[in-house]
Design an enzyme around this catalytic site. Structure first.
Site, PDB file in Angstrom:
ATOM      1  CB  SER A 232      46.900  10.159  39.318  1.00  0.00           C
ATOM      2  OG  SER A 232      47.604   9.195  38.563  1.00  0.00           O
ATOM      3  CE  LYS A 233      55.863   9.901  39.750  1.00  0.00           C
ATOM      4  NZ  LYS A 233      56.636  11.041  40.238  1.00  0.00           N
ATOM      5  NE  ARG A 234      47.448   7.029  35.755  1.00  0.00           N
ATOM      6  CZ  ARG A 234      46.310   6.369  35.573  1.00  0.00           C
ATOM      7  NH1 ARG A 234      46.116   5.684  34.480  1.00  0.00           N
ATOM      8  NH2 ARG A 234      45.371   6.387  36.500  1.00  0.00           N
TER       9      ARG A 234
ATOM     10  N   GLY B 175      51.637  13.897  37.776  1.00  0.00           N
ATOM     11  CA  GLY B 175      52.769  14.583  38.394  1.00  0.00           C
ATOM     12  C   GLY B 175      52.450  15.087  39.785  1.00  0.00           C
TER      13      GLY B 175
ATOM     14  CG  ASN C 290      54.770  10.009  44.311  1.00  0.00           C
ATOM     15  OD1 ASN C 290      53.869   9.335  44.796  1.00  0.00           O
ATOM     16  ND2 ASN C 290      55.178   9.862  43.063  1.00  0.00           N
TER      17      ASN C 290
END
Length: 481
Positions: free
Chosen positions: A249-251, A253, A256
């Site tokens: 998850s982007k949360r 880190g 991407n």
């Protein structure tokens, strides 16, 4: 659908998530293996979440990854527009057709009422209230300008069955499905409607997407049946996990594509690793070119189980790509990392030394920090059990090395190494121990992009001697205290 046509349909709501990149990659590989087309479609109907410049990020990511689409907003094609916000009139037309066929209806419920609705399990669920409005009531509300959405009319009995090429046959009771919103009150379609209409009109033969859409697929199929359209083949992909219990998850880190580019990973290595997240090539090969991935890719190799993202393995794979680069290509890639180095050095030599010793480009600043920052290092670095060296041994070795090094007229690696070998014999100190001491004495750090003689060449004669004398001085001070 005889011709294979796959699509990648990202929302411009941020950076390119690794899971999105894998979806694009698998769709691309399958299309190219079967001589088909890979289509890019921008799904920007969620206007509130759309982020400026996100479309440019999508183009840049696909370009860096080498996934060239055959049709899309920037390349054209005969199925455009390829941006959903430009297709609004198309969705409204098909929504009206569904209403006329009694497979959809207008919903006038307020946000407050919708927020108050829950089922017996406490989950939010629409109660089909507006489905039971009479035609007269519906017409009155429309004439009065009451805001409305268009909802799918899901049968309350029966079953919906479909086949997924990864998860097999799946059957769901229709009473478990929701009357999804197809057109929002702002006139924009939801994903649940737009993807069905677009996939049909763009003649998509195989739909690759994350398994989170598996539960929504029966609703989509009911829409296909309502229109009398052919249903595409589904390929739902397992989750990519940060660990056994948490999705990437982007949360958290580093979820991407550009996160990893910024950390110094190469695009080809990232793509190679992403291909292996949930797909088994059925052999022991782990390093693939894009052409090899196209040749070997098979839907039968896609796992039903989630894949855990292992950055250590990505780093190992990336190091293979780094080592196989030409010296010129590596130097070009590494050169931006040298901008922080103030001391003049031979950058070509530095690149040659670094190429076989780093895993990612972002290792470079740490491995070259000694070039500018030297004084004040910890003298305990001289102590090494492996090299059988010590601070006391350094006090013996350094004066002899300095004396012999000052005599060198051609400051090159072979000459410097010869001096160290002779000094090893003269002092009776094993060569491994002497080389350790000299390397610490001229760099002040454990991890360096080369051995003792190579570091001396990189720093030059004057700077190497200055550092050797400084280190000897610090060692002597230590014993005087």
């Amino acid at each position: 659908m005889d011709t294979v046509r796959t699509r990648f349909a990202p929302s411009p709501t941020g950076f390119m998530h690794i899971g999105n990149l894998r979806t694009a990659l698998y769709g691309y590989l399958f299309a190219k293996k079967h001589g088909g087309k890979f289509i890019l479609r921008i799904e920007d109907t969620d206007q509130e979440r759309t982020i400026d410049d996100a479309v440019r990020v999508i183009y840049r990511t696909l370009q860096l990854a080498g996934l060239q689409h055959d049709e899309g907003p920037d390349t054209g094609g005969d199925c455009g527009p390829y941006v959903q916000s430009a297709r609004k009139s198309i969705y409204l037309r098909y929504a009206k057709e569904l209403i006329d066929r009694r497979h959809a209806y207008c919903c006038f419920c307020s946000r407050e009422r919708l927020d108050s609705l829950t089922d017996e399990s406490g989950n939010r669920r629409y109660d089909k209230h507006c489905l039971h409005l009479s035609q007269e009531e519906t017409m009155e509300k429309l004439a009065a300008g009451v805001p409305f959405a268009v909802r799918q009319k899901v049968p309350e009995t029966g079953y919906t069955t479909f086949t997924d090429l990864v998860y097999g046959d799946i059957t769901v009771e229709n009473r478990e499905l929701h009357d999804n919103v197809l057109i929002k009150s702002d006139g924009f379609p939801t994903y649940n409607f737009a993807n069905v209409v677009d996939d049909h009109l763009m003649r998509i033969s195989h739909v690759f997407r994350g398994m989170e859409y598996l539960s929504s697929t029966p609703n989509y199929n009911l829409l296909y049946h309502a229109f009398g359209w052919e249903i595409p083949q589904y390929v739902h992909l397992p989750h990519i996990m940060r660990d056994k219990h948490h999705k990437l998850s982007k949360r958290d880190g580093d979820a991407n594509f550009e996160d990893f580019l910024n950390k110094g990973f190469l695009p080809a290595a990232i793509l190679n690793y992403v291909a292996l997240l949930g797909w088994n090539p059925k052999n022991d090969t782990e390093k693939f070119t894009i052409e090899e991935l196209i040749e070997h890719f098979d839907i039968n190799g896609i796992s039903k189980s989630s894949a855990v993202f292992d950055e250590v393995k990505l780093r190992w794979l990336n190091s293979l790509y780094v080592k196989e680069m030409s010296q010129e290509a590596f130097h070009a890639a590494a050169k931006p990392c040298y901008k922080t180095i103030d001391t003049p050095v031979d950058e070509v030599l530095l690149s040659r030394l670094l190429q076989t010793r780093i895993g990612v480009l972002s290792d470079i600043p740490g491995m070259t920090a000694f070039i500018d920052a030297f004084e004040g290092y910890n003298l305990s670095l001289f102590d090494s059990k492996d090299a059988k060296s010590s601070l006391q041994l350094a006090q013996t070795v350094l004066p002899a090395v300095i004396e012999e090094a000052e005599k060198i007229t051609v400051w090159e690696n072979d000459e410097i190494f010869d001096v160290m070998e002779r000094t090893s014999v003269q002092t009776g100190v094993k060569k491994k121990s002497l080389l350790w001491i000299v390397r610490i004495a001229v760099t002040g750090q454990l991890s360096t992009p080369g051995g003792a003689s190579e570091m001396c060449v990189l720093l030059g004669k004057a700077e190497s001697l200055r550092r050797l004398k400084y280190s000897l001085e610090q060692v002597n001070i230590n014993f005087q205290i």
